[in-house]
Design an enzyme around this catalytic site. Structure first.
Site, mmCIF file in Angstrom:
data_model
loop_
_atom_site.group_PDB
_atom_site.id
_atom_site.type_symbol
_atom_site.label_atom_id
_atom_site.label_comp_id
_atom_site.label_asym_id
_atom_site.label_seq_id
_atom_site.Cartn_x
_atom_site.Cartn_y
_atom_site.Cartn_z
ATOM 1 N N GLY A 248 0.793 -0.773 -0.024
ATOM 2 C CA GLY A 248 0.064 0.038 0.204
ATOM 3 C C GLY A 248 0.696 1.675 0.149
ATOM 4 O O GLY A 248 0.468 2.284 -1.322
ATOM 5 N N ASP A 249 2.354 1.228 0.811
ATOM 6 C CA ASP A 249 2.753 2.412 0.501
ATOM 7 C C ASP A 249 3.654 2.809 -0.440
ATOM 8 O O ASP A 249 3.488 3.762 -0.886
ATOM 9 C CB ASP A 249 3.915 2.122 2.325
ATOM 10 C CG ASP A 249 2.674 2.065 3.142
ATOM 11 O OD1 ASP A 249 2.545 3.236 3.495
ATOM 12 O OD2 ASP A 249 3.593 1.632 4.094
#
Length: 452
Positions: A248-249
């Site tokens: 996600g990052d």
């Protein structure tokens, strides 16, 4: 170009790797014999480190504690990211995973740190106002609830791209952000609905006053809701995730970097999906870890000793990693590649092009530094265990003798069939491509020096 600024809650992530072949006599739980400990930035710290793989200047604005974990976190970041601290109330949050054979057995969380709602310093304000794009990496520790932060972000959202990666315990995005990026579980929790990603994206978009919402769906990519339309973006076929930690990052940081470069929201989301897929396929966040284990064996500089060293690693059941290149004028991009490569195993051998090999590849003006001195510099790095010099145009013959478990190359070789690939695979090894840091190359350094 103005910098990409990451704002959010930074954490310290620790992986404790071990082996287990027995159960505890007083409880049906495995006994883990610890082998090594690997540390890396987590939360907004990881997002900032990943953003540095997509753009040349990254600033992290985050609360930092003056405790051992906070100092370790700063040390892991400062070589690639400019850190602008905010006050932290409490101690630095640390998440420690105990892993055996690549599988997590338990996660131990410690630290109670939260952002203080004290007046913003001039440094924080200046950092945010200097941004060409902002990624808000919310990890639920209070940064996004800071009243002055929210007011400043609402103001800036009207002039630059602001991407908001939310957290269930964080605050909702301010009005006017370019893109909000909840994952599927977060979107379901927010809307209290179980539905397909497209429907969830529409509902979140209707609730938040964001220009667009992208719901990420793991291996299935992402769905973008923008302008009343939904578009699905799939990852490249054949890309298989090995460790989804940090996906996600990586998605959010790649999207923000693309918006900084002037991409449309749809093109930025497409780039984010592909970048995140390739990131997890090449090892995920583990490739950014710094190994903290027993002192490394004596480093070796030349052929036979490096091969002997590799044999000893294999004999004790270790995982041997190798990488190669000219490494002429060592720079931060080299250091990052070597550190990430070392984190993939128990020892790292560098296959170094000889002076004649470099001349054949780069021209008569290279190398600038002789092979002897390049090898000495490499073995001074904590990430490098041994160096072997080869004369051929490629390291296939050397790898036939080393037989590494992992062969690492920079991500700029992503679309190239490496001549040594067949040799590595014939011995049962795997090939891992690690994204390079933009803005660094020996050729660029040479050109800049000649133009000075």
């Amino acid at each position: 170009m103005r910098p990409l600024v990451v704002l959010g809650d930074a954490l310290l992530d620790v992986d404790v790797d071990g082996t287990s072949d027995r159960l505890c006599p007083d409880a049906p739980v495995p006994v883990v014999d610890l082998v090594r400990e690997r540390r890396r930035p987590g939360g907004a710290g990881l997002a900032a480190l990943l953003a540095a793989r997509s753009t040349s200047e990254v600033v992290l604005v985050t609360p930092l504690g003056d405790d051992p974990a906070g100092r370790a976190l700063t040390g892991l970041l400062e070589h690639e990211v400019r850190v602008v601290p905010m006050p932290l109330h409490g101690t630095t949050v640390t998440k420690k995973r105990v892993r055996v054979a690549g599988q997590s057995l338990v996660r131990l969380d410690s630290g109670d740190g939260r952002a203080e709602f004290s007046p913003l310093t001039s440094g924080v304000r200046a950092a945010l106002r200097s941004a060409g794009a902002i990624l808000v990496a919310d990890y639920g520790r209070g940064v996004t609830g800071h009243p002055e932060i929210r007011a400043l972000l609402a103001e800036l959202a009207g002039t630059i791209p602001v991407v908001w990666d939310p957290h269930p315990r964080g605050s909702e995005p301010v009005a006017g952000v370019r893109l909000a990026t909840p994952n599927l579980a977060e979107a379901e929790q927010l809307t209290e609905t179980r539905a397909d990603a497209g429907e969830l994206a529409k509902r979140v978009h209707a609730r938040w006053k964001a220009d667009a919402v992208s719901v990420t769906t793991g291996a299935h990519g992402a769905v973008l809701a923008e302008g009343g339309q939904c578009t699905t973006f799939r990852p490249p076929s054949g890309v298989v995730a090995k460790d989804t930690c940090g996906a996600g990052d990586r998605f959010a940081s790649a999207v923000t970097a693309a918006l900084l470069d002037g991409a449309s929201t749809a093109d930025a989301v497409a780039a984010g999906v592909e970048t995140a897929a390739r990131f997890v396929a090449t090892g995920g966040a583990a490739t950014l870890s710094t190994v903290d284990d027993s002192p490394k064996p004596e480093a070796h500089h030349h052929g036979t000793s490096a091969f002997d060293f590799a044999a000893r690693v294999r004999a004790r059941g270790g995982r041997l990693v190798a990488t190669g290149g000219c490494f002429d004028l060592l720079h931060p991009g080299h250091a990052a590649l070597l550190r990430q490569a070392r984190a993939l195993g128990d020892a790292l051998v560098v296959c170094l092009n000889s002076d004649a090999s470099v001349r054949g590849l780069k021209g008569p003006g290279r190398p600038i530094v002789t092979a002897r001195d390049r090898a000495r510099l490499l073995t001074e790095l904590a990430s490098v265990d041994a160096v072997v010099v080869f004369d051929e145009p490629d390291p296939a013959a050397v790898l036939d003798r080393l037989r590494p478990d992992v062969w690492v190359k920079g991500g700029d070789y992503a679309d190239t069939e490496l001549p040594e690939s067949a040799v590595v695979r014939r011995h049962g090894g795997e090939i891992v491509l690690i994204p390079t840091i933009r803005g660094y190359s020996t050729s660029r350094l040479v050109a800049a020096a000649e133009g000075a």
